[in-house]
Design a protein around this motif. Structure first.
Motif, PDB file in Angstrom:
ATOM      1  N   PRO A 127      70.452 -50.701  18.528  1.00  0.00           N
ATOM      2  CA  PRO A 127      69.314 -51.624  18.372  1.00  0.00           C
ATOM      3  C   PRO A 127      68.458 -51.735  19.635  1.00  0.00           C
ATOM      4  CG  PRO A 127      71.329 -52.586  17.480  1.00  0.00           C
ATOM      5  CD  PRO A 127      71.744 -51.340  18.198  1.00  0.00           C
ATOM      6  N   ALA A 128      69.037 -51.434  20.799  1.00  0.00           N
ATOM      7  CA  ALA A 128      68.286 -51.518  22.047  1.00  0.00           C
ATOM      8  C   ALA A 128      67.414 -50.296  22.287  1.00  0.00           C
ATOM      9  CB  ALA A 128      69.243 -51.712  23.223  1.00  0.00           C
ATOM     10  N   GLU A 129      67.553 -49.241  21.481  1.00  0.00           N
ATOM     11  CA  GLU A 129      66.783 -48.022  21.677  1.00  0.00           C
ATOM     12  C   GLU A 129      65.472 -48.064  20.894  1.00  0.00           C
ATOM     13  OE1 GLU A 129      70.406 -44.821  22.399  1.00  0.00           O
ATOM     14  OE2 GLU A 129      69.479 -44.997  20.427  1.00  0.00           O
ATOM     15  N   GLU A 130      64.512 -47.337  21.389  1.00  0.00           N
ATOM     16  CA  GLU A 130      63.223 -47.221  20.700  1.00  0.00           C
ATOM     17  C   GLU A 130      63.391 -46.363  19.452  1.00  0.00           C
ATOM     18  OE1 GLU A 130      58.666 -45.592  21.578  1.00  0.00           O
ATOM     19  OE2 GLU A 130      60.221 -45.515  23.129  1.00  0.00           O
ATOM     20  N   PRO A 131      62.944 -46.823  18.292  1.00  0.00           N
ATOM     21  CA  PRO A 131      63.112 -46.023  17.063  1.00  0.00           C
ATOM     22  C   PRO A 131      62.306 -44.731  17.135  1.00  0.00           C
ATOM     23  CG  PRO A 131      61.695 -47.918  16.659  1.00  0.00           C
ATOM     24  CD  PRO A 131      62.250 -48.095  18.035  1.00  0.00           C
ATOM     25  N   VAL A 132      62.675 -43.785  16.290  1.00  0.00           N
ATOM     26  CA  VAL A 132      61.976 -42.501  16.250  1.00  0.00           C
ATOM     27  C   VAL A 132      60.539 -42.731  15.776  1.00  0.00           C
ATOM     28  CG1 VAL A 132      61.920 -40.223  15.191  1.00  0.00           C
ATOM     29  CG2 VAL A 132      64.114 -41.250  15.806  1.00  0.00           C
ATOM     30  N   PRO A 133      59.537 -42.317  16.572  1.00  0.00           N
ATOM     31  CA  PRO A 133      58.149 -42.569  16.161  1.00  0.00           C
ATOM     32  C   PRO A 133      57.738 -41.720  14.966  1.00  0.00           C
ATOM     33  CG  PRO A 133      58.224 -41.234  18.165  1.00  0.00           C
ATOM     34  CD  PRO A 133      59.635 -41.660  17.868  1.00  0.00           C
ATOM     35  N   VAL A 134      56.918 -42.295  14.095  1.00  0.00           N
ATOM     36  CA  VAL A 134      56.376 -41.604  12.922  1.00  0.00           C
ATOM     37  C   VAL A 134      54.907 -41.318  13.196  1.00  0.00           C
ATOM     38  CG1 VAL A 134      55.961 -41.695  10.443  1.00  0.00           C
ATOM     39  CG2 VAL A 134      58.004 -42.764  11.406  1.00  0.00           C
ATOM     40  N   ILE A 135      54.527 -40.035  13.101  1.00  0.00           N
ATOM     41  CA  ILE A 135      53.185 -39.591  13.478  1.00  0.00           C
ATOM     42  C   ILE A 135      52.449 -39.156  12.221  1.00  0.00           C
ATOM     43  CG2 ILE A 135      51.886 -37.946  14.879  1.00  0.00           C
ATOM     44  CD1 ILE A 135      54.490 -37.720  16.588  1.00  0.00           C
ATOM     45  N   GLN A 136      51.283 -39.737  11.986  1.00  0.00           N
ATOM     46  CA  GLN A 136      50.434 -39.357  10.863  1.00  0.00           C
ATOM     47  C   GLN A 136      49.648 -38.098  11.221  1.00  0.00           C
ATOM     48  OE1 GLN A 136      50.732 -41.012   8.033  1.00  0.00           O
ATOM     49  NE2 GLN A 136      52.061 -42.597   8.928  1.00  0.00           N
ATOM     50  N   THR A 137      49.753 -37.057  10.394  1.00  0.00           N
ATOM     51  CA  THR A 137      49.127 -35.774  10.733  1.00  0.00           C
ATOM     52  C   THR A 137      47.943 -35.414   9.849  1.00  0.00           C
ATOM     53  OG1 THR A 137      50.687 -34.599   9.298  1.00  0.00           O
ATOM     54  CG2 THR A 137      51.325 -34.906  11.592  1.00  0.00           C
ATOM     55  N   GLY A 138      47.831 -36.013   8.668  1.00  0.00           N
ATOM     56  CA  GLY A 138      46.727 -35.668   7.789  1.00  0.00           C
ATOM     57  C   GLY A 138      46.992 -34.411   6.993  1.00  0.00           C
ATOM     58  N   PRO A 139      45.989 -33.960   6.219  1.00  0.00           N
ATOM     59  CA  PRO A 139      46.181 -32.789   5.338  1.00  0.00           C
ATOM     60  C   PRO A 139      46.503 -31.507   6.081  1.00  0.00           C
ATOM     61  CG  PRO A 139      44.219 -34.043   4.729  1.00  0.00           C
ATOM     62  CD  PRO A 139      44.680 -34.584   6.040  1.00  0.00           C
ATOM     63  N   SER A 140      46.066 -31.380   7.337  1.00  0.00           N
ATOM     64  CA  SER A 140      46.288 -30.138   8.084  1.00  0.00           C
ATOM     65  C   SER A 140      47.709 -29.995   8.586  1.00  0.00           C
ATOM     66  CB  SER A 140      45.314 -30.048   9.265  1.00  0.00           C
ATOM     67  OG  SER A 140      45.495 -31.143  10.145  1.00  0.00           O
ATOM     68  N   GLY A 141      48.465 -31.082   8.650  1.00  0.00           N
ATOM     69  CA  GLY A 141      49.836 -31.012   9.125  1.00  0.00           C
ATOM     70  C   GLY A 141      49.910 -31.020  10.643  1.00  0.00           C
ATOM     71  N   PRO A 142      51.103 -31.024  11.212  1.00  0.00           N
ATOM     72  CA  PRO A 142      51.272 -31.062  12.658  1.00  0.00           C
ATOM     73  C   PRO A 142      50.912 -29.722  13.293  1.00  0.00           C
ATOM     74  CG  PRO A 142      53.399 -30.859  11.597  1.00  0.00           C
ATOM     75  CD  PRO A 142      52.398 -31.060  10.507  1.00  0.00           C
ATOM     76  N   PRO A 143      50.505 -29.722  14.565  1.00  0.00           N
ATOM     77  CA  PRO A 143      50.215 -28.448  15.253  1.00  0.00           C
ATOM     78  C   PRO A 143      51.482 -27.603  15.375  1.00  0.00           C
ATOM     79  CG  PRO A 143      49.291 -30.323  16.448  1.00  0.00           C
ATOM     80  CD  PRO A 143      50.176 -30.894  15.399  1.00  0.00           C
ATOM     81  N   ARG A 144      51.339 -26.300  15.040  1.00  0.00           N
ATOM     82  CA  ARG A 144      52.470 -25.382  15.079  1.00  0.00           C
ATOM     83  C   ARG A 144      52.061 -24.070  15.725  1.00  0.00           C
ATOM     84  NH1 ARG A 144      55.487 -25.229   9.337  1.00  0.00           N
ATOM     85  NH2 ARG A 144      57.009 -24.193  10.686  1.00  0.00           N
ATOM     86  N   CYS A 145      53.028 -23.392  16.309  1.00  0.00           N
ATOM     87  CA  CYS A 145      52.780 -22.103  16.943  1.00  0.00           C
ATOM     88  C   CYS A 145      52.396 -21.086  15.877  1.00  0.00           C
ATOM     89  CB  CYS A 145      54.019 -21.643  17.715  1.00  0.00           C
ATOM     90  SG  CYS A 145      53.873 -20.000  18.449  1.00  0.00           S
ATOM     91  N   ALA A 146      51.367 -20.295  16.167  1.00  0.00           N
ATOM     92  CA  ALA A 146      50.897 -19.316  15.192  1.00  0.00           C
ATOM     93  C   ALA A 146      51.861 -18.153  15.022  1.00  0.00           C
ATOM     94  CB  ALA A 146      49.527 -18.781  15.618  1.00  0.00           C
ATOM     95  N   ARG A 147      52.772 -17.926  15.990  1.00  0.00           N
ATOM     96  CA  ARG A 147      53.699 -16.797  15.902  1.00  0.00           C
ATOM     97  C   ARG A 147      55.068 -17.223  15.353  1.00  0.00           C
ATOM     98  NH1 ARG A 147      55.197 -13.740  21.343  1.00  0.00           N
ATOM     99  NH2 ARG A 147      53.063 -12.934  21.130  1.00  0.00           N
ATOM    100  N   CYS A 148      55.760 -18.122  16.041  1.00  0.00           N
ATOM    101  CA  CYS A 148      57.134 -18.477  15.651  1.00  0.00           C
ATOM    102  C   CYS A 148      57.195 -19.710  14.766  1.00  0.00           C
ATOM    103  CB  CYS A 148      57.996 -18.677  16.895  1.00  0.00           C
ATOM    104  SG  CYS A 148      57.569 -20.134  17.885  1.00  0.00           S
TER     105      CYS A 148
END
Length: 742
Positions: A127-148
């Motif tokens: 309970p003393a730890e910061e919860p895992v943040p939830v990030i809104q990315t939209g229709p494009s999704g999160p940034p990802r590497c174009a190769r891997c």
């Protein structure tokens, strides 16, 4: 009398006086020949004990915070600690066999320390730890590497004024989208660095509900469809929805006569609506719907949405079909109908005489109801499946004749290939199967439990069910099953930096594609192991990276990606490798690897391999770090002082025990260990022993404690456990021993 006989008699008298006057006498050995002659005594206090290291580490981290930057010692998994995410994931989410990555494969082979990682993506936080943040990315999704295709993380570098970012795993530079662009400061960090959790937190959740690319996929229809649904399921992506449950009750004569059916109904009613008389609150998710079914030699579905609850019977067990659409209801909106059905089930089937069970057909019937959406099937079962899909012969195998033979491994494989097909069908459709088993005789868990293992479900074992003893336990297990953190329709993938690659995976899952793991359900209690290998020499001037991405649907119906990042220092010396080694991770990897090979090798060979791995690891430390010492001197690395004791404990577990243990019990524990977290495994292997007569009046009660900075906080100090040895016990003491798997 000869002088040697006098000396021998004197030693024997002194040893007998010591044994009878100070401590509880040693218990008689139940195996092997009795030792003849004088036994040399080893001081038990000088033997390395697992408890000493566990209690010492627990005391340290009671008042200390763990920072996750590379190059630091991680707390033991048995300690309750508070972690601060500094770009590396907390050890609660990922642990590695050594926190310093060896630079070459030769160093690994010389030290014999396995390069492995244990991932527990939904581990519970303090309970003393910061919860895992939830990030809104939209229709494009999160940034990802174009190769891997790795996800952006705090260890990526920004290039060309923020136009491109360089992947820390493969080194490829990827351009950012216009909406994600931001200028860099003098330190080549984005100006919005502190406002972007994905750029400074090691564990994040990307919310991708609006991007169809990340939706769960319906599998293509099979040529020979084993079940039929009222609603046609189209291949392709399916809309994320909240988690749906089906509770299926065995109503055969075995379940009724033992009281298992009545106890299961009481447990389900309690988690749905609580028990005000006992102060128990409801624990069922408010966003989840449910359906209730029963089965014996036929399938019984119940229409809870209509004014009068109708029982729809399906007698065709070979081509199972769903009789009606809309069997799922909100338990609060239809409370009167659900409560009436649950209360009436024990009396409705009180006069049943059928001893048959169509468990396989019941799973396929539930699959027909959950196809196209995924969900969780919870089975209450107590008889051998004798009719329908996957029917098994009544005669159990001659287990005694198979022990220590090449055919012993057949006891840990399904006796019918239909059960593997059912497991794969459930995994493809995202349907997890959990089982509460209460057999009174042979059930063949080697066949039945394969469905729970391949789908990420749980198995709870209550042989010779007694309602007064096992009823409250079933209620607690069911409450934990529906209330813990979890995700369903999960796909997991582990990516590594250049120079490393994934060699093997171990755990309770279904491998849908190479290096891609499918979990119909993944809970906060589940963990899996990944073995790594080198493809080239790593530079000690750079970090080695791991990234685990879990694509899942939350209980509320949101599609998310949980990303876990880990950066490790690279070392060239064996001493640095052993200095930051992690016993819990090595042991968890050994245990999961051993359980995964139970159906491929004899138990004797697996036990011998565990002994060889333990001896090779200790020999590797001696030859690489302490070669100058005398050959007669015992040299053990600090991190692995308790490895021999834990290896012996692992060899004495139910699946690997040398004595005759029924295959039902072995296979249940195999499934249990495959999905165990490191913390649960350590408590499982080495139970805690507590001396109750030594407790003071203030232990385990809230107390005001003064910290180092002068602040006062209220804490509950837990008692210290003692070594699990008769030598340290007193004849008049009171002791509590148990496996605390919290």
């Amino acid at each position: 009398m000869d002088i040697r006989e006098i000396q021998r008699w004197t030693r024997r008298q002194s040893l007998d006086m010591y044994t009878h006057s100070n401590h509880i006498p040693q218990p008689p050995h139940s195996a092997g020949l009795q030792y003849k002659g004088l036994r040399p005594r080893i001081d038990p206090a000088q033997v390395p004990s697992p408890i000493d290291a566990i209690e010492r580490d627990r005391r340290v981290w009671e008042s200390k915070t763990h920072t996750t930057l590379p190059g630091t010692h991680a707390p033991l998994c048995t300690s309750d600690f508070v972690a601060v995410d500094q770009g590396n994931s907390s050890p609660k989410f990922v642990r590695v066999s050594t926190w310093n990555m060896p630079s070459t494969s030769k160093l690994v082979s010389d030290c014999h320390v396995p390069v492995a990682a244990i991932f527990q993506p939904f581990a519970e936080q303090s309970p003393a730890e910061e919860p895992v943040p939830v990030i809104q990315t939209g229709p494009s999704g999160p940034p990802r590497c174009a190769r891997c295709r790795s996800y952006i993380n705090p260890w990526c570098r920004w290039m060309s004024g923020g136009i491109r970012w360089k992947c820390n795993l493969c080194g490829h530079e990827t351009e950012v989208t216009p909406e994600y662009f931001c200028n860099l400061d003098a330190n080549f960090l984005r100006l919005d660095h502190m406002q972007r959790p994905e750029l400074n937190k090691g564990t994040v959740d990307f919310e991708v509900t609006s991007s169809k690319e990340y939706w769960a996929q319906n599998p293509p229809a099979h040529i020979a469809q084993p079940f039929y649904s009222v609603e046609t399921v189209q291949p392709g992506p399916r809309d994320p929805c909240s988690l749906t449950y089906i509770f299926a009750f065995d109503v055969s004569i075995d379940a009724i006569s033992s009281g298992f059916l009545h106890a299961s109904c009481v447990a389900l009613k309690t988690i749905l609506y609580g028990n005000p008389d006992l102060g128990i609150e409801p624990s069922y998710p408010t966003s989840s719907r449910l359906a209730i079914t029963t089965f014996d030699s036929s399938l019984h579905f119940y229409d809870l949405a209509s004014e009068i609850t109708q029982m729809l019977v399906v007698a065709d067990l070979d081509e199972v079909f769903l009789p009606k659409l809309g069997l799922f209801v909100d338990p609060m909106e239809r409370r009167s109908a659900v409560e009436s059905l649950i209360d009436s089930l024990p009396s409705q089937f009180a006069g049943a005489t059928s001893s048959d069970s169509c468990l396989g057909s019941m799973i396929r019937g539930s699959l027909a109801a959950l196809a196209g959406r995924g969900g969780h099937l919870v089975l209450f079962h107590s008889a051998l499946p004798t009719v329908g899909a996957g029917e098994l012969p009544l005669t159990p195998p001659a287990e005694t004749a198979l022990y220590d033979t090449d055919k012993e491994k057949t006891l840990h494989s399904p006796r019918s290939g239909t059960w593997i097909s059912i497991a794969e069908e459930c995994a493809e459709h995202g349907v997890a199967v959990s089982m509460v088993l209460a057999p009174s005789k042979y059930m063949d868990t080697g066949s039945v439990c394969i469905v729970a293992t391949r789908t990420g479900g749980d198995v709870f074992w209550h042989p010779r069910f007694v309602p007064e003893r096992d009823g409250p336990v079933v209620q607690g297990q069911l409450r934990r099953l529906v209330s813990r953190g979890q995700g369903y329709n999960c796909m997991a993938r582990v990516r590594t930096s250049y120079g490393l690659q994934v060699k093997a995976h171990y755990g309770a899952f279904y491998t849908s594609a190479p290096n891609e793991l499918a979990f119909a359900n993944m809970s906060s209690d589940a963990a899996f192991s990944v073995e790594l290998e080198h493809t080239r020499t790593l530079s000690p001037r750079e970090h080695a990276f791991l990234q685990c991405a879990v694509l899942y649907t939350s209980v509320e119906g949101q599609r998310r990606v949980r990303v876990i990042n880990l950066a490790m220092d690279v070392v060239e010396l064996a001493g640095s490798l052993f200095q930051y080694a992690d016993l819990e991770s090595v042991l968890s990897h050994f245990a999961k690897e051993a359980m995964s090979t139970m159906s491929q090798q004899r138990t004797l060979i697996i036990r011998e391999e565990l002994t060889e791995k333990c001896a090779s690891l200790l020999l590797g430390y001696r030859t690489q770090c302490a070669a100058a010492t005398r050959s007669t001197q015992l040299i053990i690395p600090e991190a692995f002082r308790a490895l021999p004791a834990f290896t012996l404990a692992l060899q004495k577990t139910k699946p690997l025990k040398a004595r005759q243990v029924s295959s039902d019990v072995r296979n249940y524990h195999v499934h249990h260990i495959l999905s165990m977290s490191p913390r649960a495994l350590m408590h499982y292997l080495y139970p805690r022993l507590l001396a109750l007569h030594d407790l003071d009046d203030h232990i385990a009660l809230p107390q005001v404690v003064t910290e180092e900075d002068g602040t006062k906080t209220e804490k509950t100090l837990m008692p210290f456990c003692m070594r699990n040895s008769y030598f340290f016990m007193e004849a008049g003491g009171i002791y509590l021993i148990g496996m605390f798997c919290a």
